[in-house]
Design an enzyme around this catalytic site. Structure first.
Site, PDB file in Angstrom:
ATOM      1  CB  THR A 132      11.561  20.233   4.373  1.00  0.00           C
ATOM      2  OG1 THR A 132      12.563  20.853   5.134  1.00  0.00           O
ATOM      3  CG2 THR A 132      10.298  21.031   4.483  1.00  0.00           C
ATOM      4  CB  CYS A 184      12.994  22.348  -2.752  1.00  0.00           C
ATOM      5  SG  CYS A 184      11.537  21.863  -1.809  1.00  0.00           S
TER       6      CYS A 184
END
EC number: 3.4.25.2
Length: 177
Positions: free
Chosen positions: A6, A165
């Site tokens: 990520t 996020c």
């Protein structure tokens, strides 16, 4: 089955460079399979730090290739990055790899992509991955409005990204050169 990495952020400030990465690895369908992965690697006699976002297996293949380029160029980060980008763009096998690399030494922070790009940010701050835009905005704000060192800016920027996020977590690893 593709495992995805990520968020990575790199910050260069006052002669120091820090990279931070979160620990989350997920499948393409949103399932978290690992929460404390380490997405940063020290390379070339511990003078270079590299991080990745994207496919984990692809990133490991690229780390290995990049380390070879560093050895060939005797630790010249820019030359090794350009050579890797050239190979990545032109090699039939490498062209299919899906990852972004952020690499840094004391002199430079670079983004290397499969399209053959080697990008050095003007302000010494770059972020990639699903939380990259959040981490980048946070790091730039912290750099402009605080006296924090690079390592603290990188860590805090990723912490902020993890609160926004869903694909970024707060299990943060930081490496400094």
């Amino acid at each position: 089955m593709t495992f995805k990495g990520t968020t990575i952020v790199a910050v260069k400030r006052d002669g120091a460079v820090a990279l931070a990465g979160d620990g989350q690895v997920g499948l393409g369908n949103g399932i978290i399979v690992k929460r404390d992965a380490v997405k940063l690697r020290r390379l070339y006699k511990d003078r270079v730090v590299a991080g990745f976002a994207g496919s984990v297996a692809d990133a490991f293949a690229l780390f290995e290739r990049f380390e070879g380029k560093l050895e060939e160029s005797q630790g010249n980060l820019r030359r090794a990055a350009v050579q890797l980008a050239k190979d990545w763009r032109t090699d039939k096998y490498l062209r299919r790899l899906e990852a972004l690399l952020v690499v840094a030494d004391r002199e430079a922070v670079l983004l290397i992509s499969g399209g053959g790009e080697v990008i050095e940010p003007d302000d010494g701050i770059i972020a990639v991955g699903s939380g990259g835009a959040f981490a980048l905005a946070a790091a730039r704000a912290l750099a402009r409005h605080t006296a924090l060192p690079a390592v603290d800016i990188a860590r805090e920027a990723l912490q902020i990204a993890s609160q926004i996020c869903v694909h970024t977590n707060d299990r943060i690893t930081v490496e400094q050169v």
